[in-house]
Design a protein around this motif. Structure first.
Motif, PDB file in Angstrom:
ATOM      1  N   UNK A   1      33.270  -1.694 -26.398  1.00 55.39           N
ATOM      2  CA  UNK A   1      31.954  -2.113 -26.881  1.00 55.39           C
ATOM      3  C   UNK A   1      30.856  -1.707 -25.906  1.00 55.39           C
ATOM      4  N   UNK A   2      31.170  -1.797 -24.606  1.00 55.08           N
ATOM      5  CA  UNK A   2      30.191  -1.408 -23.590  1.00 55.08           C
ATOM      6  C   UNK A   2      29.849   0.069 -23.702  1.00 55.08           C
ATOM      7  N   UNK A   3      30.855   0.895 -23.867  1.00 55.97           N
ATOM      8  CA  UNK A   3      30.610   2.339 -24.003  1.00 55.97           C
ATOM      9  C   UNK A   3      29.776   2.630 -25.242  1.00 55.97           C
ATOM     10  N   UNK A   4      30.027   1.892 -26.282  1.00 51.15           N
ATOM     11  CA  UNK A   4      29.273   2.075 -27.527  1.00 51.15           C
ATOM     12  C   UNK A   4      27.800   1.724 -27.327  1.00 51.15           C
ATOM     13  N   UNK A   5      27.528   0.625 -26.606  1.00 51.26           N
ATOM     14  CA  UNK A   5      26.136   0.208 -26.405  1.00 51.26           C
ATOM     15  C   UNK A   5      25.405   1.174 -25.483  1.00 51.26           C
ATOM     16  N   UNK A   6      26.114   1.768 -24.518  1.00 50.05           N
ATOM     17  CA  UNK A   6      25.506   2.773 -23.641  1.00 50.05           C
ATOM     18  C   UNK A   6      24.978   3.941 -24.468  1.00 50.05           C
ATOM     19  N   UNK A   7      25.826   4.458 -25.332  1.00 50.75           N
ATOM     20  CA  UNK A   7      25.425   5.599 -26.164  1.00 50.75           C
ATOM     21  C   UNK A   7      24.302   5.204 -27.124  1.00 50.75           C
ATOM     22  N   UNK A   8      24.372   3.980 -27.662  1.00 55.89           N
ATOM     23  CA  UNK A   8      23.359   3.549 -28.616  1.00 55.89           C
ATOM     24  C   UNK A   8      21.991   3.436 -27.956  1.00 55.89           C
ATOM     25  N   UNK A   9      21.922   2.810 -26.784  1.00 58.88           N
ATOM     26  CA  UNK A   9      20.628   2.640 -26.122  1.00 58.88           C
ATOM     27  C   UNK A   9      20.032   3.991 -25.764  1.00 58.88           C
ATOM     28  N   UNK A  10      20.856   4.904 -25.286  1.00 59.40           N
ATOM     29  CA  UNK A  10      20.367   6.257 -25.006  1.00 59.40           C
ATOM     30  C   UNK A  10      19.789   6.889 -26.263  1.00 59.40           C
ATOM     31  N   UNK A  11      20.509   6.760 -27.369  1.00 52.93           N
ATOM     32  CA  UNK A  11      20.078   7.369 -28.626  1.00 52.93           C
ATOM     33  C   UNK A  11      18.796   6.724 -29.140  1.00 52.93           C
ATOM     34  N   UNK A  12      18.752   5.395 -29.102  1.00 51.17           N
ATOM     35  CA  UNK A  12      17.564   4.693 -29.592  1.00 51.17           C
ATOM     36  C   UNK A  12      16.340   4.994 -28.741  1.00 51.17           C
TER      37      UNK A  12
ATOM     38  N   UNK B   1      17.249   1.118 -40.461  1.00 52.62           N
ATOM     39  CA  UNK B   1      17.485   0.538 -39.138  1.00 52.62           C
ATOM     40  C   UNK B   1      18.967   0.259 -38.941  1.00 52.62           C
ATOM     41  N   UNK B   2      19.629  -0.263 -39.977  1.00 54.72           N
ATOM     42  CA  UNK B   2      21.073  -0.497 -39.881  1.00 54.72           C
ATOM     43  C   UNK B   2      21.814   0.805 -39.631  1.00 54.72           C
ATOM     44  N   UNK B   3      21.381   1.864 -40.286  1.00 53.27           N
ATOM     45  CA  UNK B   3      22.003   3.166 -40.071  1.00 53.27           C
ATOM     46  C   UNK B   3      21.787   3.627 -38.628  1.00 53.27           C
ATOM     47  N   UNK B   4      20.612   3.364 -38.077  1.00 54.13           N
ATOM     48  CA  UNK B   4      20.277   3.783 -36.728  1.00 54.13           C
ATOM     49  C   UNK B   4      21.195   3.125 -35.687  1.00 54.13           C
ATOM     50  N   UNK B   5      21.570   1.860 -35.935  1.00 49.49           N
ATOM     51  CA  UNK B   5      22.420   1.147 -34.975  1.00 49.49           C
ATOM     52  C   UNK B   5      23.895   1.176 -35.375  1.00 49.49           C
ATOM     53  N   UNK B   6      24.219   1.866 -36.459  1.00 45.15           N
ATOM     54  CA  UNK B   6      25.620   2.038 -36.840  1.00 45.15           C
ATOM     55  C   UNK B   6      26.239   0.851 -37.559  1.00 45.15           C
ATOM     56  N   UNK B   7      25.437   0.093 -38.317  1.00 50.00           N
ATOM     57  CA  UNK B   7      25.963  -1.102 -38.981  1.00 50.00           C
ATOM     58  C   UNK B   7      25.892  -1.024 -40.503  1.00 50.00           C
ATOM     59  N   UNK B   8      25.684   0.156 -41.051  1.00 50.76           N
ATOM     60  CA  UNK B   8      25.530   0.286 -42.504  1.00 50.76           C
ATOM     61  C   UNK B   8      26.726  -0.285 -43.253  1.00 50.76           C
ATOM     62  N   UNK B   9      27.925  -0.059 -42.736  1.00 48.81           N
ATOM     63  CA  UNK B   9      29.124  -0.501 -43.453  1.00 48.81           C
ATOM     64  C   UNK B   9      29.252  -2.023 -43.503  1.00 48.81           C
ATOM     65  N   UNK B  10      28.493  -2.716 -42.656  1.00 46.16           N
ATOM     66  CA  UNK B  10      28.552  -4.176 -42.623  1.00 46.16           C
ATOM     67  C   UNK B  10      27.345  -4.821 -43.303  1.00 46.16           C
TER      68      UNK B  10
END
Length: 257
Positions: free
Chosen positions: A184-195, A133-142
């Motif tokens: 950050x907004x642009x990042x969340x746009x792409x993430x929601x589309x992907x998810x 799940x962390x990988x899916x949202x791009x937070x693995x490094x944290x």
């Protein structure tokens, strides 16, 4: 083929004393359809989410989830059925690591004891689920960082990851880009589309930023003063005279309201 809507709202009302916050709101959300609810300040969007997610009981009307009447059901019951909601303000465990924030709901969803958290920090199937799940949202490094040390935008991603850990059918995202900078907004746009395509969950968002809405939504519902005003595709909503008037003549193009 099952044509039952994932979420169906019929003639929903919510009163606070003599104040009517919602007046006869009806809408449907289809499985897999990225849907948005918009409206000017005070339109009733957050109240609507509070009723649908079980935080408030409606004054009238019905709420159906996967064809089942869940009107007035408490939040924990709706979560168990697969309906989850995020808030405008981040709602995470700041003293836990990012991985532990996601591992905790994974443990709960799988019916395990929360006391197992220490042992589950080691490599297990449940830990692997949390890591995926962390990988899916791009937070693995944290993963091993304290959640309190993250930037605001990353904290919002942790909250989304927590929701996904419960394997939801429907996720209500309340102002997912509130307080975010343009990057950050642009990042969340792409993430929601992907998810929306990868996670198996359907997303239903409220949002004040029209750039986000028109970049994401496949179907849009509009509230004004607690009443349903319009529904349609992004192009139909953008061209709707009554919607434009509700926004006091503001632009409804993809550059913002």
């Amino acid at each position: 083929m099952n044509n039952t809507p994932l979420l169906e709202i019929k003639n929903l009302h919510k009163n606070f004393g003599k104040f009517q916050a919602l007046h006869g709101v009806s809408l449907t959300v289809s499985e897999g359809c990225l849907t948005a609810l918009i409206g000017p300040n005070g339109a009733g969007k957050t109240t609507f989410y509070n009723v649908v997610s079980g935080r408030y009981k409606p004054s009238g009307g019905r709420v159906y989830f996967q064809g089942k009447d869940v009107t007035g059901a408490p939040t924990h019951k709706l979560v168990g059925l697969g309906l989850l909601r995020s808030f405008q303000i981040t709602n995470i465990f700041p003293k836990l690591t990012v991985l532990e924030n996601v591992l905790t709901p994974v443990i709960i969803h799988n019916g395990k004891s929360f006391s197992l958290l220490n042992s589950l920090r080691r490599k297990t199937d449940l830990r692997e689920q949390a890591e995926q799940i962390l990988d899916m949202v791009g937070l693995t490094r944290y993963a091993n960082r304290s959640a309190s040390t993250l930037a605001y935008g990353d904290k919002r991603l942790v909250e989304i990851a927590i929701a996904l850990a419960r394997k939801p059918k429907l996720v209500l995202l309340d102002e997912p880009t509130a307080g975010m900078n343009p990057e950050e907004t642009e990042r969340i746009i792409h993430l929601i589309k992907d998810l929306s395509t990868r996670s198996g969950a359907t997303f239903f968002i409220t949002e004040h930023d029209m750039k986000v809405v028109f970049s994401i939504a496949q179907r849009i519902f509009v509230l004004n003063q607690g009443r349903p005003l319009a529904e349609g595709t992004p192009d139909e909503i953008r061209a709707n005279r009554f919607v434009r008037e509700a926004y006091l003549g503001g632009s409804l193009d993809a550059r913002g309201a």
